[in-house]
Design a protein around this motif. Sequence first.
Motif, mmCIF file in Angstrom:
data_model
loop_
_atom_site.group_PDB
_atom_site.id
_atom_site.type_symbol
_atom_site.label_atom_id
_atom_site.label_comp_id
_atom_site.label_asym_id
_atom_site.label_seq_id
_atom_site.Cartn_x
_atom_site.Cartn_y
_atom_site.Cartn_z
ATOM 1 N N ALA A 205 33.717 39.079 37.444
ATOM 2 C CA ALA A 205 34.370 38.239 36.432
ATOM 3 C C ALA A 205 35.883 38.235 36.593
ATOM 4 O O ALA A 205 36.568 37.329 36.104
ATOM 5 C CB ALA A 205 33.988 38.722 35.037
ATOM 6 N N ASP A 206 36.418 39.247 37.275
ATOM 7 C CA ASP A 206 37.865 39.346 37.482
ATOM 8 C C ASP A 206 38.308 38.727 38.810
ATOM 9 O O ASP A 206 39.439 38.939 39.262
ATOM 10 C CB ASP A 206 38.283 40.823 37.454
ATOM 11 C CG ASP A 206 37.532 41.667 38.488
ATOM 12 O OD1 ASP A 206 36.492 41.192 39.018
ATOM 13 O OD2 ASP A 206 37.961 42.804 38.759
ATOM 14 N N ARG A 208 39.836 36.705 41.727
ATOM 15 C CA ARG A 208 41.037 35.883 41.856
ATOM 16 C C ARG A 208 41.524 35.965 43.292
ATOM 17 O O ARG A 208 41.081 36.815 44.066
ATOM 18 C CB ARG A 208 42.142 36.373 40.919
ATOM 19 C CG ARG A 208 42.579 37.801 41.192
ATOM 20 C CD ARG A 208 43.712 38.270 40.326
ATOM 21 N NE ARG A 208 44.138 39.614 40.700
ATOM 22 C CZ ARG A 208 45.000 39.887 41.675
ATOM 23 N NH1 ARG A 208 45.527 38.869 42.370
ATOM 24 N NH2 ARG A 208 45.336 41.126 41.962
ATOM 25 N N ARG A 298 34.294 31.049 41.398
ATOM 26 C CA ARG A 298 35.158 31.464 40.295
ATOM 27 C C ARG A 298 36.588 31.694 40.777
ATOM 28 O O ARG A 298 37.556 31.479 40.023
ATOM 29 C CB ARG A 298 34.603 32.754 39.666
ATOM 30 C CG ARG A 298 35.432 33.253 38.481
ATOM 31 C CD ARG A 298 34.797 34.465 37.815
ATOM 32 N NE ARG A 298 33.522 34.103 37.197
ATOM 33 C CZ ARG A 298 32.340 34.577 37.569
ATOM 34 N NH1 ARG A 298 32.255 35.438 38.565
ATOM 35 N NH2 ARG A 298 31.250 34.193 36.959
ATOM 36 N N THR A 510 38.499 41.362 43.667
ATOM 37 C CA THR A 510 37.600 41.613 42.544
ATOM 38 C C THR A 510 37.065 43.033 42.641
ATOM 39 O O THR A 510 36.961 43.597 43.737
ATOM 40 C CB THR A 510 36.419 40.625 42.525
ATOM 41 O OG1 THR A 510 35.458 41.053 41.560
ATOM 42 C CG2 THR A 510 35.738 40.526 43.862
ATOM 43 N N SER A 511 36.709 43.587 41.505
ATOM 44 C CA SER A 511 36.121 44.931 41.482
ATOM 45 C C SER A 511 34.748 44.945 42.137
ATOM 46 O O SER A 511 34.237 46.014 42.485
ATOM 47 C CB SER A 511 36.008 45.418 40.038
ATOM 48 O OG SER A 511 35.254 44.505 39.256
#
Length: 526
Positions: A205-206, A208, A298, A510-511
């Motif tokens: 979700a993070d 980028r 995303r 991202t994680s």
Amino acid sequence: MPTEALAALVSAYFVLACNGPLWDAVRAGSGSLRVLLSLGVAVFALHALLFGLFCWGRLARPLLALLLVVTALAHWYMTRYAVVFDAEMVRNVLNTDPAESRELVSVRMVLHVLLLGVLPAALVLLTRPVRRTWRRALLLRAGFLLAMALLVGAALGASSQGVFALMRSDLVLRYKITPGNYIVSLVNVLKPSKKAKGPVQAVGADARRPPEALARKPRLLVLVVGETVRGDHWGLNGYARQTTPELAARDVVNFPDVTACGTSTEVSLPCMFSPFGRADYDRDAIRGHESVLDVAARAGVGVLWRDNQSGCKGVCIRQASETLGPSDGASLCAEGRCFDEILLSGLQAKIDAIPGDALIVLHMLGNHGPNYFERYPPKFARWTPVCETAELSRCQKADIVNAYDNAILYTDAVLGRLIDLLAGQGGHDAAMLYVSDHGESLGEYGLFLHGAPYAIAPKQQLHVPMALWLSPGFAAGDGIDLACLREAAKRPASHDNLFPTVLGAFDVRTSAYRGERDLLAACRKR
């Protein structure tokens, strides 16, 4: 005829006529007549017990008739292809598309089902149930069930040590007990998941991309998912036949030791695009979470799935996708199937329509069996004669291999054309990654096709080819040391490497990214 007597007759018929693979395995594994007889009685009583529990009233005879027909079908595929009907195989059957099904139909198969299934089913339907009061019916049914349960116990008790030792030594023996194998597996497939149902869980979700990634020249990664190509028939892996001359001429990086996440498309495709992979395999978790396509989208990467097979198995459901057919190239299609060159039809226009970074997945028909001879145009029939029937057990192994290798030769030609198209890109720095979803058995150990349970699957179904091509601009822009990459490619890899490699190729932060699994990470010199 009483329903109990009919259930017992059908059970005896299954034991004697439809369990050849089971008895062959028992004889090979034990050789004891006592074990064979004990297991035979137990299998009879277990099926009679099962039918006694569920066959009531007017539904009893239609249900038994249906089981006879389906069991005849199961028996055909078990004896011809050594199919094992575990839960994953049942899922494969339920998700088979009409084109795949048509290829498996033959005159001999129809005759087999008519004689072994339809004829006895008709006899069952011709019987009439004995009329009883409901009290007497319940009493007699209870007595029948008790008798069958006691018979199971007595049969297994007579040689329990030998039977259970055999079951422990042969992990798939229970999946050869027909029709119990597909009945139990179907129940396992259809029963609700223990995990709570809900919306698909977000992954990364993070996600980028840093400003420098957005400022550079756009990148294009074409990910080609092959079908049923096994690693030991891949020319670049040292196979005796050069099945990959076009790739060999285009300076690709080959990965010779790659393991698939599963032995079927139904398992491998969702797994290879998920963050879980085989290392943390959980079917429900994989299906309940987003794929790497969602994470890339995303982060601002344009995503497109192009399919020449049986769909993306849920991987691309939230992204742009298209299934190609005769309208995209009539000369490449016949009888519901298209040659894989159709994946290149209109591809340049699709690339031009994505101005920034782009991830395009091409899902090939590849070497989908058993009709390997239909997977390539006539000019690619380099090795002959070839097996030209879906009943592989009727062909010489050399003829099966010839057709299979010709299909790989055609896949290589398609990949060569794709690389040439990507090499001419002006608006993107391009790369291509090819990997097959699983391998294939061509008669080794009596097995054909794929889909064996993962725990006991032969290497032929798990060892898959993988190759990477990078344009000079892509390699330079990502700081890839090609000499380092060629050396790193010699180490073992798997489908688990796909998720982080795709994210790394687009600089997605991202994680969910695991750098140690990124095939390119160790050789980036920036």
